[in-house]
Design an enzyme around this catalytic site. Sequence first.
Site, short mmCIF file in Angstrom:
data_model
loop_
_atom_site.label_atom_id
_atom_site.label_comp_id
_atom_site.label_asym_id
_atom_site.label_seq_id
_atom_site.Cartn_x
_atom_site.Cartn_y
_atom_site.Cartn_z
N TYR A 72 1.31 -0.97 0.24
CA TYR A 72 -0.05 -0.45 -0.41
C TYR A 72 0.77 1.46 0.07
CZ TYR A 72 -4.43 2.81 0.95
OH TYR A 72 -5.46 3.63 0.41
N ASN A 173 -19.95 -2.04 -9.78
CA ASN A 173 -20.15 -2.94 -8.90
C ASN A 173 -19.47 -3.38 -7.99
OD1 ASN A 173 -18.46 -3.95 -10.48
ND2 ASN A 173 -19.07 -6.23 -9.72
N ARG A 196 -17.22 -5.49 -15.76
CA ARG A 196 -16.35 -6.71 -16.23
C ARG A 196 -17.86 -7.41 -16.77
NH1 ARG A 196 -12.13 -9.06 -12.80
NH2 ARG A 196 -14.27 -8.79 -11.32
#
Length: 354
Positions: A72, A173, A196
Amino acid sequence: MISSTTCINSFRLARHYATSTAVKYTAFGTPNQVLKVVQENVNDNVNGDEVLVDMLHAPINPVDFNLAQGTYAFQPQLPAIAGSEGVGKVVKVGSNVTGLKPNDFVIPVISSKVAGTWRTKAVFSEKQLFKAPADIPAEALATVSINPTTAYRLLNDFEKLKAGDVIIQNAANSMVGVSVIQIAKARGIKTINVVRNTGDIDDVVDHLKKLGGDIVVTEDYVRTQAFQRLVADLPRPKLALNAVGGSSATELARNVADNGTLVTYGGMSREPVTIPTSHLIFRNVNVRGFWLNNWFETHSAAERQAMFDDIFDLIRNKHLKVWVEKHKFSEFSSAFARSQESGKFRKVVLDLQL
């Protein structure tokens, strides 16, 4: 005369500890290998600005895996406790704490300095906590400080959007994406949502349209003339939200309006964002980036309060719904495995007291 050794021993005897179950990692690596459930002692004799909290719920987010992998934007100091957001209830407060009291619900404010949330008990400083309302389910409160807040800022900070305007987003989504759809719907803003083409695409399209998504299409379809005919009657999107990168981001840039803004807040494809030069020179498309941690660390408590208050009102008025599936903390391994499965419409949330 009392010796210094006697004073130290007396101090030690005066300290009180509670046992906390936590998920901890001592090295960076593959999450299911480095994340370990441990028992540890938490000092419940809080002082100064310290606050002892019983953690109630905490979601499992993709960022939690990135942190455990050490990939990260920042690396926690090891050993570290996992979990990037959650909700708890105040047990005790130190003598200098003025804004919190026992039984208040609190949300740890996202920051590189905040300790992890996957634990049953924790001690935070008061400034690391945000007081949360008691009239919203705790499992919903546990999930508001990353995804809905990101969606809120994306819709507020880059373009002055009004009812009737259009935005386009990929990863529609995702948990940020579904928050964008719902918040935009509440404001009368139309959304073009790109996803996708997976095996459950019909279910995905149906789910996003029920949430208020105006148009839901696949990444392949966006590249077709049929898509251009589909959106021909709509104003060009003022704002494009990119969480994928690669060719998906390029298509967003092609579809955003002249002088519009493309904001990148994620890179799921791990591919660079490529913008054709003509869009920058001749169409003046603005290319921006957004990182929620930076927003929290550069804005005041009053600004954070105003944002959370708006989000809580959206939840109360049923304009923003958070879908979760709860798993017992005592069954962490199965909850972790479930969080890795694709095709979920619900966020996996740990019930930390079970």
